[in-house]
Design a protein around this motif. Sequence first.
Motif, PDB file in Angstrom:
ATOM      1  N   ASN A  68     -23.149  28.605 -28.302  1.00 32.94           N
ATOM      2  CA  ASN A  68     -22.305  28.454 -29.488  1.00 32.94           C
ATOM      3  C   ASN A  68     -21.824  29.824 -29.960  1.00 32.94           C
ATOM      4  OD1 ASN A  68     -23.298  25.838 -29.338  1.00 32.94           O
ATOM      5  ND2 ASN A  68     -24.625  26.039 -31.129  1.00 32.94           N
ATOM      6  N   ILE A  69     -20.521  29.986 -30.058  1.00 34.07           N
ATOM      7  CA  ILE A  69     -19.947  31.219 -30.582  1.00 34.07           C
ATOM      8  C   ILE A  69     -18.926  30.847 -31.653  1.00 34.07           C
ATOM      9  CG2 ILE A  69     -18.736  33.374 -30.079  1.00 34.07           C
ATOM     10  CD1 ILE A  69     -19.519  33.037 -27.144  1.00 34.07           C
ATOM     11  N   ALA A  70     -19.109  31.358 -32.854  1.00 32.01           N
ATOM     12  CA  ALA A  70     -18.173  31.104 -33.950  1.00 32.01           C
ATOM     13  C   ALA A  70     -17.729  32.424 -34.553  1.00 32.01           C
ATOM     14  CB  ALA A  70     -18.819  30.233 -35.022  1.00 32.01           C
ATOM     15  N   LEU A  71     -16.491  32.455 -34.997  1.00 37.02           N
ATOM     16  CA  LEU A  71     -15.980  33.583 -35.770  1.00 37.02           C
ATOM     17  C   LEU A  71     -15.728  33.101 -37.191  1.00 37.02           C
ATOM     18  CD1 LEU A  71     -14.904  36.483 -35.980  1.00 37.02           C
ATOM     19  CD2 LEU A  71     -12.648  35.601 -35.304  1.00 37.02           C
ATOM     20  N   LEU A  72     -16.340  33.792 -38.144  1.00 34.51           N
ATOM     21  CA  LEU A  72     -16.139  33.476 -39.553  1.00 34.51           C
ATOM     22  C   LEU A  72     -15.097  34.408 -40.157  1.00 34.51           C
ATOM     23  CD1 LEU A  72     -19.817  33.133 -40.879  1.00 34.51           C
ATOM     24  CD2 LEU A  72     -18.424  31.413 -39.708  1.00 34.51           C
ATOM     25  N   GLN A  73     -14.298  33.848 -41.051  1.00 33.21           N
ATOM     26  CA  GLN A  73     -13.405  34.638 -41.893  1.00 33.21           C
ATOM     27  C   GLN A  73     -13.662  34.216 -43.335  1.00 33.21           C
ATOM     28  OE1 GLN A  73      -9.177  33.749 -41.763  1.00 33.21           O
ATOM     29  NE2 GLN A  73      -8.683  35.913 -42.044  1.00 33.21           N
ATOM     30  N   ASN A  74     -14.123  35.161 -44.133  1.00 34.00           N
ATOM     31  CA  ASN A  74     -14.455  34.867 -45.538  1.00 34.00           C
ATOM     32  C   ASN A  74     -15.402  33.676 -45.638  1.00 34.00           C
ATOM     33  OD1 ASN A  74     -12.765  36.996 -46.382  1.00 34.00           O
ATOM     34  ND2 ASN A  74     -10.977  35.642 -46.341  1.00 34.00           N
ATOM     35  N   ASN A  75     -16.416  33.693 -44.777  1.00 32.28           N
ATOM     36  CA  ASN A  75     -17.551  32.762 -44.827  1.00 32.28           C
ATOM     37  C   ASN A  75     -17.239  31.353 -44.325  1.00 32.28           C
ATOM     38  OD1 ASN A  75     -18.892  34.928 -45.988  1.00 32.28           O
ATOM     39  ND2 ASN A  75     -18.518  34.208 -48.063  1.00 32.28           N
ATOM     40  N   LEU A  76     -16.111  31.180 -43.671  1.00 27.57           N
ATOM     41  CA  LEU A  76     -15.774  29.886 -43.081  1.00 27.57           C
ATOM     42  C   LEU A  76     -15.365  30.092 -41.623  1.00 27.57           C
ATOM     43  CD1 LEU A  76     -13.666  28.276 -45.954  1.00 27.57           C
ATOM     44  CD2 LEU A  76     -16.038  27.741 -45.329  1.00 27.57           C
ATOM     45  N   PRO A  77     -15.727  29.165 -40.730  1.00 32.05           N
ATOM     46  CA  PRO A  77     -15.374  29.342 -39.316  1.00 32.05           C
ATOM     47  C   PRO A  77     -13.882  29.171 -39.073  1.00 32.05           C
ATOM     48  CG  PRO A  77     -16.521  27.244 -39.654  1.00 32.05           C
ATOM     49  CD  PRO A  77     -16.579  27.983 -40.950  1.00 32.05           C
ATOM     50  N   ILE A  78     -13.308  30.090 -38.313  1.00 31.90           N
ATOM     51  CA  ILE A  78     -11.902  29.991 -37.921  1.00 31.90           C
ATOM     52  C   ILE A  78     -11.752  29.876 -36.408  1.00 31.90           C
ATOM     53  CG2 ILE A  78     -11.065  31.224 -39.949  1.00 31.90           C
ATOM     54  CD1 ILE A  78     -10.641  33.674 -38.058  1.00 31.90           C
ATOM     55  N   LEU A  79     -12.849  30.014 -35.680  1.00 26.37           N
ATOM     56  CA  LEU A  79     -12.844  29.913 -34.224  1.00 26.37           C
ATOM     57  C   LEU A  79     -14.212  29.396 -33.798  1.00 26.37           C
ATOM     58  CD1 LEU A  79     -11.856  30.637 -31.292  1.00 26.37           C
ATOM     59  CD2 LEU A  79     -12.712  32.947 -31.706  1.00 26.37           C
ATOM     60  N   GLY A  80     -14.226  28.445 -32.886  1.00 25.69           N
ATOM     61  CA  GLY A  80     -15.503  27.919 -32.413  1.00 25.69           C
ATOM     62  C   GLY A  80     -15.452  27.577 -30.935  1.00 25.69           C
ATOM     63  N   ILE A  81     -16.485  28.012 -30.205  1.00 27.32           N
ATOM     64  CA  ILE A  81     -16.642  27.695 -28.788  1.00 27.32           C
ATOM     65  C   ILE A  81     -18.021  27.071 -28.611  1.00 27.32           C
ATOM     66  CG2 ILE A  81     -16.584  28.567 -26.414  1.00 27.32           C
ATOM     67  CD1 ILE A  81     -14.056  29.275 -27.986  1.00 27.32           C
ATOM     68  N   VAL A  82     -18.075  25.901 -27.998  1.00 32.03           N
ATOM     69  CA  VAL A  82     -19.333  25.272 -27.615  1.00 32.03           C
ATOM     70  C   VAL A  82     -19.233  24.953 -26.130  1.00 32.03           C
ATOM     71  CG1 VAL A  82     -20.841  23.261 -27.870  1.00 32.03           C
ATOM     72  CG2 VAL A  82     -19.809  24.309 -29.895  1.00 32.03           C
ATOM     73  N   TYR A  83     -20.137  25.542 -25.335  1.00 33.01           N
ATOM     74  CA  TYR A  83     -20.110  25.352 -23.885  1.00 33.01           C
ATOM     75  C   TYR A  83     -21.463  24.856 -23.413  1.00 33.01           C
ATOM     76  CZ  TYR A  83     -19.639  26.315 -18.883  1.00 33.01           C
ATOM     77  OH  TYR A  83     -19.615  26.193 -17.516  1.00 33.01           O
ATOM     78  N   ALA A  84     -21.445  23.754 -22.666  1.00 35.16           N
ATOM     79  CA  ALA A  84     -22.659  23.188 -22.083  1.00 35.16           C
ATOM     80  C   ALA A  84     -22.684  23.550 -20.597  1.00 35.16           C
ATOM     81  CB  ALA A  84     -22.680  21.669 -22.261  1.00 35.16           C
ATOM     82  N   PRO A  85     -23.421  24.590 -20.210  1.00 36.42           N
ATOM     83  CA  PRO A  85     -23.335  25.094 -18.833  1.00 36.42           C
ATOM     84  C   PRO A  85     -23.750  24.081 -17.769  1.00 36.42           C
ATOM     85  CG  PRO A  85     -24.431  26.686 -20.270  1.00 36.42           C
ATOM     86  CD  PRO A  85     -24.300  25.424 -21.046  1.00 36.42           C
ATOM     87  N   ALA A  86     -24.742  23.253 -18.060  1.00 33.98           N
ATOM     88  CA  ALA A  86     -25.263  22.341 -17.036  1.00 33.98           C
ATOM     89  C   ALA A  86     -24.257  21.267 -16.660  1.00 33.98           C
ATOM     90  CB  ALA A  86     -26.560  21.708 -17.525  1.00 33.98           C
ATOM     91  N   THR A  87     -23.420  20.863 -17.607  1.00 30.68           N
ATOM     92  CA  THR A  87     -22.429  19.824 -17.341  1.00 30.68           C
ATOM     93  C   THR A  87     -21.013  20.359 -17.279  1.00 30.68           C
ATOM     94  OG1 THR A  87     -22.219  19.313 -19.704  1.00 30.68           O
ATOM     95  CG2 THR A  87     -23.884  18.091 -18.459  1.00 30.68           C
ATOM     96  N   LYS A  88     -20.847  21.663 -17.513  1.00 27.80           N
ATOM     97  CA  LYS A  88     -19.534  22.321 -17.488  1.00 27.80           C
ATOM     98  C   LYS A  88     -18.582  21.759 -18.547  1.00 27.80           C
ATOM     99  CE  LYS A  88     -20.914  24.488 -13.720  1.00 27.80           C
ATOM    100  NZ  LYS A  88     -21.387  25.883 -13.789  1.00 27.80           N
ATOM    101  N   ALA A  89     -19.129  21.278 -19.644  1.00 28.52           N
ATOM    102  CA  ALA A  89     -18.307  20.721 -20.719  1.00 28.52           C
ATOM    103  C   ALA A  89     -18.016  21.810 -21.746  1.00 28.52           C
ATOM    104  CB  ALA A  89     -19.019  19.552 -21.384  1.00 28.52           C
ATOM    105  N   LEU A  90     -16.741  22.028 -22.026  1.00 26.90           N
ATOM    106  CA  LEU A  90     -16.314  23.065 -22.948  1.00 26.90           C
ATOM    107  C   LEU A  90     -15.542  22.444 -24.101  1.00 26.90           C
ATOM    108  CD1 LEU A  90     -15.713  26.116 -23.666  1.00 26.90           C
ATOM    109  CD2 LEU A  90     -13.634  25.848 -22.280  1.00 26.90           C
ATOM    110  N   TYR A  91     -15.971  22.745 -25.318  1.00 27.97           N
ATOM    111  CA  TYR A  91     -15.252  22.352 -26.527  1.00 27.97           C
ATOM    112  C   TYR A  91     -14.827  23.632 -27.242  1.00 27.97           C
ATOM    113  CZ  TYR A  91     -17.147  17.623 -25.980  1.00 27.97           C
ATOM    114  OH  TYR A  91     -17.464  16.376 -25.510  1.00 27.97           O
ATOM    115  N   TYR A  92     -13.621  23.623 -27.811  1.00 27.87           N
ATOM    116  CA  TYR A  92     -13.176  24.811 -28.535  1.00 27.87           C
ATOM    117  C   TYR A  92     -12.121  24.437 -29.568  1.00 27.87           C
ATOM    118  CZ  TYR A  92      -9.280  24.812 -25.113  1.00 27.87           C
ATOM    119  OH  TYR A  92      -8.198  24.479 -24.322  1.00 27.87           O
ATOM    120  N   ALA A  93     -11.980  25.305 -30.564  1.00 31.75           N
ATOM    121  CA  ALA A  93     -11.005  25.091 -31.625  1.00 31.75           C
ATOM    122  C   ALA A  93     -10.740  26.411 -32.330  1.00 31.75           C
ATOM    123  CB  ALA A  93     -11.511  24.061 -32.642  1.00 31.75           C
TER     124      ALA A  93
END
Length: 275
Positions: A106-131
């Motif tokens: 899980n990697i998130a970037l916060l701007q003024n205490n709220l997330p503006i970028l999010g990456i969730v990667y499940a390596p075992a299943t190769k499933a990638l979610y992002y926004a």
Amino acid sequence: MNPATIGQDLLYPTIEIALQAGTIVLKHYKNTTFHLKEDASPLTQADLQSHHFITQALKKIAPIPVCSEEDPLAYDERKDLSYLWLLDPLDGTKDFLAQNDGFTINIALLQNNLPILGIVYAPATKALYYAYKNGGAYFSQINSSFDPKNAINLSALPNISRPPIACASNFHNNQATQEFLQRHNLKAIQLGSSLKLCALAHQKADIYPRLNGTKEWDTAASDIILTESGGIILDIETKKPLIYNKSDIKNNHFIAFAKSQINGQIHQKFCSGVL
């Protein structure tokens, strides 16, 4: 960096970092050696190596401090920051040790205490979610490499008409969760780590009651993925979305809703305080 586009600008470099960290984590997948941290949660070599790699890689793409589960920044160091990376280098270490594939990076970037970028990667299943903020939420099944042209726009998925399905944790269910499921006659699927919130964004499930402890790095990345898909996470106490970079890194208990459940029966009861 342009504040208006920073999430979009850093998206693809951050995805590549998450994918490379996934390769590092999988090298340790069959190693079940661990020791316990002060909070009695397990710590593995996969946690540590992923942490070190991601931390150094993020510093190369942007001069933004990193707060990681494996090396939290003191509140005095981060309280006045406009931007902050929030990192869980291996979310679901118990799932990792159980070898059930239900762990994520899980990697998130916060701007003024709220997330503006999010990456969730499940390596075992190769499933990638992002926004990223105002850019939508996406799912990609990684084959040899990441190609955004093959991603599914979760924000554009039509609502599915069915009785609501709940998400429950593989290892962290409690009596309050079971009572919630029974009270609302909800069938539940069990998933690990941030995959529960991502399942709501993907409309594989509809409601996720989290009635025991989580930390900010557990939820920040999947929070914006769910939000950009049209769903929401609501704090049990405030009835408002979660906020981040607090003095106490713990989240309040929450209930998350897929977009199909916004203004639905359970959502309305929750917001009116009668749930």
